[in-house]
Design a protein around this motif. Structure first.
Motif, mmCIF file in Angstrom:
data_model
loop_
_atom_site.group_PDB
_atom_site.id
_atom_site.type_symbol
_atom_site.label_atom_id
_atom_site.label_comp_id
_atom_site.label_asym_id
_atom_site.label_seq_id
_atom_site.Cartn_x
_atom_site.Cartn_y
_atom_site.Cartn_z
ATOM 1 N N LEU A 35 0.824 -1.205 0.000
ATOM 2 C CA LEU A 35 0.000 0.000 0.000
ATOM 3 C C LEU A 35 0.861 1.259 0.000
ATOM 4 N N SER A 36 1.997 1.204 0.665
ATOM 5 C CA SER A 36 2.906 2.351 0.657
ATOM 6 C C SER A 36 3.469 2.594 -0.732
ATOM 7 N N ILE A 37 3.812 1.523 -1.435
ATOM 8 C CA ILE A 37 4.338 1.664 -2.798
ATOM 9 C C ILE A 37 3.278 2.249 -3.720
ATOM 10 N N LEU A 38 2.039 1.758 -3.614
ATOM 11 C CA LEU A 38 0.956 2.326 -4.425
ATOM 12 C C LEU A 38 0.743 3.796 -4.102
ATOM 13 N N GLY A 39 0.794 4.140 -2.836
ATOM 14 C CA GLY A 39 0.630 5.531 -2.440
ATOM 15 C C GLY A 39 1.748 6.418 -2.949
ATOM 16 N N LEU A 40 2.973 5.923 -2.899
ATOM 17 C CA LEU A 40 4.104 6.709 -3.396
ATOM 18 C C LEU A 40 4.032 6.909 -4.906
ATOM 19 N N ILE A 41 3.585 5.891 -5.625
ATOM 20 C CA ILE A 41 3.419 6.033 -7.074
ATOM 21 C C ILE A 41 2.369 7.102 -7.378
ATOM 22 N N TRP A 42 1.268 7.092 -6.617
ATOM 23 C CA TRP A 42 0.215 8.087 -6.822
ATOM 24 C C TRP A 42 0.714 9.498 -6.489
ATOM 25 N N VAL A 43 1.448 9.629 -5.391
ATOM 26 C CA VAL A 43 1.972 10.937 -5.007
ATOM 27 C C VAL A 43 2.959 11.445 -6.062
ATOM 28 N N ALA A 44 3.809 10.574 -6.584
ATOM 29 C CA ALA A 44 4.757 10.981 -7.620
ATOM 30 C C ALA A 44 4.036 11.414 -8.892
ATOM 31 N N PHE A 45 3.002 10.668 -9.285
ATOM 32 C CA PHE A 45 2.232 11.008 -10.480
ATOM 33 C C PHE A 45 1.529 12.352 -10.299
ATOM 34 N N THR A 46 0.920 12.553 -9.143
ATOM 35 C CA THR A 46 0.222 13.807 -8.875
ATOM 36 C C THR A 46 1.208 14.973 -8.799
ATOM 37 N N GLY A 47 2.344 14.750 -8.185
ATOM 38 C CA GLY A 47 3.365 15.795 -8.126
ATOM 39 C C GLY A 47 3.884 16.161 -9.505
ATOM 40 N N ALA A 48 4.062 15.156 -10.365
ATOM 41 C CA ALA A 48 4.514 15.427 -11.729
ATOM 42 C C ALA A 48 3.470 16.246 -12.493
ATOM 43 N N LEU A 49 2.200 15.962 -12.262
ATOM 44 C CA LEU A 49 1.153 16.746 -12.922
ATOM 45 C C LEU A 49 1.160 18.195 -12.437
ATOM 46 N N PHE A 50 1.326 18.387 -11.130
ATOM 47 C CA PHE A 50 1.396 19.754 -10.609
ATOM 48 C C PHE A 50 2.627 20.486 -11.137
ATOM 49 N N PHE A 51 3.737 19.786 -11.192
ATOM 50 C CA PHE A 51 4.962 20.389 -11.725
ATOM 51 C C PHE A 51 4.772 20.770 -13.191
ATOM 52 N N GLY A 52 4.167 19.899 -13.968
ATOM 53 C CA GLY A 52 3.912 20.201 -15.370
ATOM 54 C C GLY A 52 2.930 21.347 -15.537
ATOM 55 N N MET A 53 1.966 21.427 -14.626
ATOM 56 C CA MET A 53 0.993 22.505 -14.702
ATOM 57 C C MET A 53 1.643 23.853 -14.402
ATOM 58 N N ASN A 54 2.620 23.862 -13.514
ATOM 59 C CA ASN A 54 3.328 25.108 -13.197
ATOM 60 C C ASN A 54 4.198 25.577 -14.342
ATOM 61 N N ASN A 55 4.750 24.653 -15.107
ATOM 62 C CA ASN A 55 5.715 25.011 -16.143
ATOM 63 C C ASN A 55 5.139 25.053 -17.548
ATOM 64 N N GLY A 56 3.861 24.834 -17.720
ATOM 65 C CA GLY A 56 3.280 24.795 -19.054
ATOM 66 C C GLY A 56 2.632 26.108 -19.443
ATOM 67 N N ASN A 57 2.230 26.164 -20.713
ATOM 68 C CA ASN A 57 1.469 27.331 -21.140
ATOM 69 C C ASN A 57 -0.005 27.126 -20.778
ATOM 70 N N LYS A 58 -0.867 28.032 -21.194
ATOM 71 C CA LYS A 58 -2.261 27.997 -20.752
ATOM 72 C C LYS A 58 -2.979 26.713 -21.183
ATOM 73 N N TYR A 59 -2.742 26.264 -22.391
ATOM 74 C CA TYR A 59 -3.430 25.066 -22.861
ATOM 75 C C TYR A 59 -2.881 23.803 -22.200
ATOM 76 N N GLU A 60 -1.590 23.789 -21.954
ATOM 77 C CA GLU A 60 -1.011 22.644 -21.252
ATOM 78 C C GLU A 60 -1.505 22.591 -19.807
ATOM 79 N N GLU A 61 -1.649 23.755 -19.177
ATOM 80 C CA GLU A 61 -2.167 23.793 -17.818
ATOM 81 C C GLU A 61 -3.571 23.215 -17.753
#
Length: 112
Positions: A35-61
């Motif tokens: 369960l910890s591994i599944l949770g860490l994978i989810w947190v990493a995926f969500t963090g990557a999405l937030f990071f991409g949203m911060n660095n993208g243009n309006k349509y990418e956001e």
């Protein structure tokens, strides 16, 4: 409701169930590591999405926002609900077995 809406909800539901079933089985086995591994994978995926949203243009956001709502949220919710239900079900089996012998007295003579 249009056909596109039904397909959208079906895909989101499939994503939810796809996360809930593994979490349920890991929770039923009370696998903290799994369960910890599944949770860490989810947190990493969500963090990557937030990071991409911060660095993208309006349509990418906007695309990252839809991915957060349509993929990350159902995965997180499905994993949480699946693990909690599985963990609760694992405890019920132990309690049912011990409660079925409640009030039972052993009247047999001890072995010699």
């Amino acid at each position: 409701m249009y056909n596109g809406d039904i397909v959208l909800f079906a895909v989101i539901g499939a994503i939810f169930l796809g996360a809930a079933f593994p979490a349920f089985f890991l929770g039923r086995r009370q696998s903290k590591l799994g369960l910890s591994i599944l949770g860490l994978i989810w947190v990493a995926f969500t963090g990557a999405l937030f990071f991409g949203m911060n660095n993208g243009n309006k349509y990418e956001e906007l695309a990252y926002l839809f991915a957060l709502i349509g993929i990350s949220a159902p995965v997180g919710l499905g994993g949480l609900i699946g693990s909690l239900v599985g963990w609760a079900k694992s405890g019920n089996g132990q309690h049912e077995q011990s409660s079925s012998r409640a009030g039972h007295t052993d009247t047999a003579s001890p072995p010699r």
